[in-house]
Design a protein around this motif. Structure first.
Motif, PDB file in Angstrom:
ATOM      1  N   TYR A 124       0.832  -1.213   0.000  1.00 34.70           N
ATOM      2  CA  TYR A 124       0.000   0.000   0.000  1.00 34.70           C
ATOM      3  C   TYR A 124       0.861   1.255   0.000  1.00 34.70           C
ATOM      4  O   TYR A 124       0.463   2.298   0.537  1.00 34.70           O
ATOM      5  CB  TYR A 124      -0.929   0.002   1.218  1.00 34.70           C
ATOM      6  CG  TYR A 124      -1.965  -1.088   1.186  1.00 34.70           C
ATOM      7  CD1 TYR A 124      -3.116  -0.953   0.418  1.00 34.70           C
ATOM      8  CD2 TYR A 124      -1.779  -2.258   1.918  1.00 34.70           C
ATOM      9  CE1 TYR A 124      -4.067  -1.968   0.388  1.00 34.70           C
ATOM     10  CE2 TYR A 124      -2.728  -3.273   1.891  1.00 34.70           C
ATOM     11  CZ  TYR A 124      -3.862  -3.113   1.120  1.00 34.70           C
ATOM     12  OH  TYR A 124      -4.800  -4.129   1.089  1.00 34.70           O
ATOM     13  N   ALA A 125       2.038   1.177  -0.617  1.00 35.21           N
ATOM     14  CA  ALA A 125       2.927   2.343  -0.660  1.00 35.21           C
ATOM     15  C   ALA A 125       2.301   3.513  -1.400  1.00 35.21           C
ATOM     16  O   ALA A 125       2.589   4.685  -1.098  1.00 35.21           O
ATOM     17  CB  ALA A 125       4.248   1.958  -1.317  1.00 35.21           C
ATOM     18  N   SER A 126       1.427   3.205  -2.371  1.00 27.79           N
ATOM     19  CA  SER A 126       0.803   4.292  -3.136  1.00 27.79           C
ATOM     20  C   SER A 126      -0.122   5.145  -2.279  1.00 27.79           C
ATOM     21  O   SER A 126      -0.417   6.296  -2.635  1.00 27.79           O
ATOM     22  CB  SER A 126       0.021   3.712  -4.310  1.00 27.79           C
ATOM     23  OG  SER A 126      -0.993   2.833  -3.856  1.00 27.79           O
ATOM     24  N   ALA A 127      -0.592   4.608  -1.137  1.00 29.40           N
ATOM     25  CA  ALA A 127      -1.426   5.421  -0.251  1.00 29.40           C
ATOM     26  C   ALA A 127      -0.606   6.515   0.419  1.00 29.40           C
ATOM     27  O   ALA A 127      -1.142   7.584   0.773  1.00 29.40           O
ATOM     28  CB  ALA A 127      -2.083   4.535   0.807  1.00 29.40           C
ATOM     29  N   LEU A 128       0.685   6.277   0.609  1.00 29.65           N
ATOM     30  CA  LEU A 128       1.558   7.291   1.184  1.00 29.65           C
ATOM     31  C   LEU A 128       2.141   8.200   0.110  1.00 29.65           C
ATOM     32  O   LEU A 128       2.181   9.419   0.260  1.00 29.65           O
ATOM     33  CB  LEU A 128       2.699   6.612   1.962  1.00 29.65           C
ATOM     34  CG  LEU A 128       2.316   5.890   3.258  1.00 29.65           C
ATOM     35  CD1 LEU A 128       3.512   5.125   3.809  1.00 29.65           C
ATOM     36  CD2 LEU A 128       1.814   6.879   4.288  1.00 29.65           C
ATOM     37  N   TYR A 129       2.615   7.584  -0.969  1.00 24.11           N
ATOM     38  CA  TYR A 129       3.240   8.342  -2.058  1.00 24.11           C
ATOM     39  C   TYR A 129       2.610   7.904  -3.378  1.00 24.11           C
ATOM     40  O   TYR A 129       3.033   6.896  -3.962  1.00 24.11           O
ATOM     41  CB  TYR A 129       4.751   8.098  -2.082  1.00 24.11           C
ATOM     42  CG  TYR A 129       5.445   8.440  -0.788  1.00 24.11           C
ATOM     43  CD1 TYR A 129       5.760   9.759  -0.484  1.00 24.11           C
ATOM     44  CD2 TYR A 129       5.783   7.445   0.133  1.00 24.11           C
ATOM     45  CE1 TYR A 129       6.389  10.080   0.710  1.00 24.11           C
ATOM     46  CE2 TYR A 129       6.411   7.756   1.314  1.00 24.11           C
ATOM     47  CZ  TYR A 129       6.712   9.075   1.608  1.00 24.11           C
ATOM     48  OH  TYR A 129       7.331   9.394   2.781  1.00 24.11           O
ATOM     49  N   PRO A 130       1.591   8.620  -3.853  1.00 19.50           N
ATOM     50  CA  PRO A 130       0.945   8.225  -5.118  1.00 19.50           C
ATOM     51  C   PRO A 130       1.908   8.222  -6.300  1.00 19.50           C
ATOM     52  O   PRO A 130       1.755   7.421  -7.223  1.00 19.50           O
ATOM     53  CB  PRO A 130      -0.159   9.267  -5.293  1.00 19.50           C
ATOM     54  CG  PRO A 130      -0.405   9.803  -3.916  1.00 19.50           C
ATOM     55  CD  PRO A 130       0.921   9.766  -3.237  1.00 19.50           C
ATOM     56  N   ARG A 131       2.902   9.092  -6.260  1.00 21.86           N
ATOM     57  CA  ARG A 131       3.878   9.162  -7.342  1.00 21.86           C
ATOM     58  C   ARG A 131       5.283   9.266  -6.741  1.00 21.86           C
ATOM     59  O   ARG A 131       5.481   9.889  -5.692  1.00 21.86           O
ATOM     60  CB  ARG A 131       3.626  10.360  -8.266  1.00 21.86           C
ATOM     61  CG  ARG A 131       2.276  10.335  -8.960  1.00 21.86           C
ATOM     62  CD  ARG A 131       2.172  11.444  -9.997  1.00 21.86           C
ATOM     63  NE  ARG A 131       3.097  11.234 -11.110  1.00 21.86           N
ATOM     64  CZ  ARG A 131       2.821  10.458 -12.156  1.00 21.86           C
ATOM     65  NH1 ARG A 131       1.659   9.800 -12.228  1.00 21.86           N
ATOM     66  NH2 ARG A 131       3.693  10.343 -13.145  1.00 21.86           N
ATOM     67  N   LEU A 132       6.234   8.645  -7.418  1.00 24.18           N
ATOM     68  CA  LEU A 132       7.638   8.702  -7.026  1.00 24.18           C
ATOM     69  C   LEU A 132       8.407   9.456  -8.098  1.00 24.18           C
ATOM     70  O   LEU A 132       8.246   9.173  -9.292  1.00 24.18           O
ATOM     71  CB  LEU A 132       8.212   7.289  -6.862  1.00 24.18           C
ATOM     72  CG  LEU A 132       7.563   6.429  -5.768  1.00 24.18           C
ATOM     73  CD1 LEU A 132       8.166   5.025  -5.776  1.00 24.18           C
ATOM     74  CD2 LEU A 132       7.729   7.069  -4.395  1.00 24.18           C
ATOM     75  N   GLY A 133       9.221  10.428  -7.687  1.00 28.94           N
ATOM     76  CA  GLY A 133       9.922  11.264  -8.653  1.00 28.94           C
ATOM     77  C   GLY A 133      11.393  11.417  -8.353  1.00 28.94           C
ATOM     78  O   GLY A 133      11.891  11.030  -7.282  1.00 28.94           O
ATOM     79  N   ILE A 134      12.098  11.945  -9.306  1.00 28.67           N
ATOM     80  CA  ILE A 134      13.528  12.240  -9.205  1.00 28.67           C
ATOM     81  C   ILE A 134      13.718  13.735  -9.419  1.00 28.67           C
ATOM     82  O   ILE A 134      13.164  14.311 -10.369  1.00 28.67           O
ATOM     83  CB  ILE A 134      14.345  11.454 -10.248  1.00 28.67           C
ATOM     84  CG1 ILE A 134      14.151   9.947 -10.042  1.00 28.67           C
ATOM     85  CG2 ILE A 134      15.828  11.801 -10.155  1.00 28.67           C
ATOM     86  CD1 ILE A 134      14.842   9.115 -11.096  1.00 28.67           C
ATOM     87  N   GLY A 135      14.490  14.362  -8.542  1.00 27.73           N
ATOM     88  CA  GLY A 135      14.726  15.792  -8.665  1.00 27.73           C
ATOM     89  C   GLY A 135      15.700  16.280  -7.629  1.00 27.73           C
ATOM     90  O   GLY A 135      16.361  15.488  -6.942  1.00 27.73           O
ATOM     91  N   VAL A 136      15.790  17.571  -7.488  1.00 29.29           N
ATOM     92  CA  VAL A 136      16.673  18.193  -6.511  1.00 29.29           C
ATOM     93  C   VAL A 136      15.989  18.147  -5.147  1.00 29.29           C
ATOM     94  O   VAL A 136      14.798  18.481  -5.040  1.00 29.29           O
ATOM     95  CB  VAL A 136      16.979  19.640  -6.910  1.00 29.29           C
ATOM     96  CG1 VAL A 136      17.884  20.315  -5.866  1.00 29.29           C
ATOM     97  CG2 VAL A 136      17.626  19.687  -8.282  1.00 29.29           C
ATOM     98  N   PRO A 137      16.684  17.721  -4.087  1.00 28.29           N
ATOM     99  CA  PRO A 137      16.056  17.724  -2.762  1.00 28.29           C
ATOM    100  C   PRO A 137      15.528  19.100  -2.392  1.00 28.29           C
ATOM    101  O   PRO A 137      16.245  20.102  -2.506  1.00 28.29           O
ATOM    102  CB  PRO A 137      17.201  17.280  -1.835  1.00 28.29           C
ATOM    103  CG  PRO A 137      18.126  16.507  -2.712  1.00 28.29           C
ATOM    104  CD  PRO A 137      18.047  17.174  -4.056  1.00 28.29           C
ATOM    105  N   PHE A 138      14.278  19.144  -1.970  1.00 28.61           N
ATOM    106  CA  PHE A 138      13.587  20.391  -1.606  1.00 28.61           C
ATOM    107  C   PHE A 138      13.505  21.359  -2.782  1.00 28.61           C
ATOM    108  O   PHE A 138      13.295  22.561  -2.588  1.00 28.61           O
ATOM    109  CB  PHE A 138      14.280  21.088  -0.417  1.00 28.61           C
ATOM    110  CG  PHE A 138      14.526  20.194   0.752  1.00 28.61           C
ATOM    111  CD1 PHE A 138      13.496  19.792   1.573  1.00 28.61           C
ATOM    112  CD2 PHE A 138      15.809  19.739   1.016  1.00 28.61           C
ATOM    113  CE1 PHE A 138      13.718  18.970   2.652  1.00 28.61           C
ATOM    114  CE2 PHE A 138      16.050  18.914   2.089  1.00 28.61           C
ATOM    115  CZ  PHE A 138      15.005  18.520   2.913  1.00 28.61           C
TER     116      PHE A 138
END
Length: 307
Positions: A124-138
């Motif tokens: 159920y990871a999608s309930a916490l994070y619907p999408r996972l991305g790559i980018g600059v922290p903050f």
């Protein structure tokens, strides 16, 4: 003068050996035989076991496919667990406080929570994070992907089982590394060997004698733990059986079918573990059967007069 004959020696007759009686053993044998007979009788006479259904489904395509997926899960999860275990054990024994603290926290967390709960969280990871991305922290995000498409039931099962196993293997490997005399490590470093080479060539080969037995137990336990993956609707062996008995309502025969396959696979693993333990328990010294003739030859040479 007549020769006086020496008195004849009287040979002492050996005393009769009286075997000890063990009435407790016979009582144990009798109780065991009665219990075994009762078990065989109920297995053969109780029709609710449905042995004809077991014989029909034990080689069915769905069950065999589920068995293959169970083996696949076991192999991949144990590979991840062993790799993580070695890495975490080395970090735990490191003099770097940050590495030691990270390893201790990892082992504390994954050993302190049930693997079933960890599987549910990954499922159920999608309930916490619907999408996972790559980018600059903050900062800005460059790319993202749906969590459900990335963490499939198979990926969730591998992550849950592998990461949890890594915590247990870390303690197994750490115990094996600590069993090797520290003086050998110091001697290797005095000869100019690097830490990595010392670990690979000196420490790990000797630590395997301590690492192999619990690792074999963990492999067998992992094979059975894969049945928890059924909560993720992944078609391993148990879930394949559940899918079948949900349609024909033959619950007990299908559970027996899955249990027989688990028994067969764990029995094979037990045999493999036995031979591995024998292989790594051999001494590094020369074989006694070869060393004995050489030792006798040296003794004879030392006792013989000099020419």
């Amino acid at each position: 003068m007549a020769a006086i004959s020496a008195p004849e020696r009287t040979e002492r007759q050996p005393e009769a050996v009286v075997k000890l009686r063990h009435p407790g053993r016979w009582i144990t044998y009798a109780v065991g035989a009665v219990l075994a007979a009762m078990l065989v009788n109920t297995l053969l006479t109780n029709k609710n076991f449905g042995w004809d259904v077991v014989g029909h489904y034990i080689v069915s395509g769905d069950i065999l496919l589920g068995m293959v997926k169970t083996i696949e899960l076991t192999v991949i999860a144990m590979a991840i667990g062993i790799t993580l275990g070695v890495l975490l054990a080395v970090m735990r024994l490191s003099s770097n406080p940050a590495m030691k603290g990270f390893s201790s926290a990892y082992v504390w967390f994954f050993r302190g929570t049930p693997v079933f709960v960890q599987l549910l969280f990954w499922g159920y990871a999608s309930a916490l994070y619907p999408r996972l991305g790559i980018g600059v922290p903050f900062g800005p995000e460059f790319a993202s992907v749906s969590t459900n498409s990335l963490i499939t039931p198979f990926a969730a099962a591998i992550l849950g089982l592998g990461l949890n196993e890594g915590a247990y293997m870390a303690e197994v490997v750490r115990a094996g590394l600590l069993s090797v005399d520290r003086g050998q490590t110091e001697a290797a470093q005095a000869l100019g060997m690097s830490r990595l080479r010392t670990l690979r060539r000196i420490v790990l080969p000797q630590a395997m004698r301590v690492i192999i037995p619990p690792t074999g137990n963990n492999v067998i336990n992992m094979l059975k733990t894969t049945s928890l993956v059924s909560v993720l609707a992944f078609p391993e062996l148990l879930y394949s059986a559940q899918l079948i008995y949900s349609t024909n309502f033959k619950t007990i025969p299908l559970l027996l079918t899955a249990s027989l396959w688990y028994l067969l696979m764990t029995s094979i693993l037990n045999v493999g573990q036995h031979f591995l333990e024998r292989r790594f328990s051999r001494s590094d010294r020369p074989d006694s059967r070869r060393a004995a003739p050489r030792a006798r030859a040296r003794g004879i040479a030392q006792q013989s007069p000099e020419g």
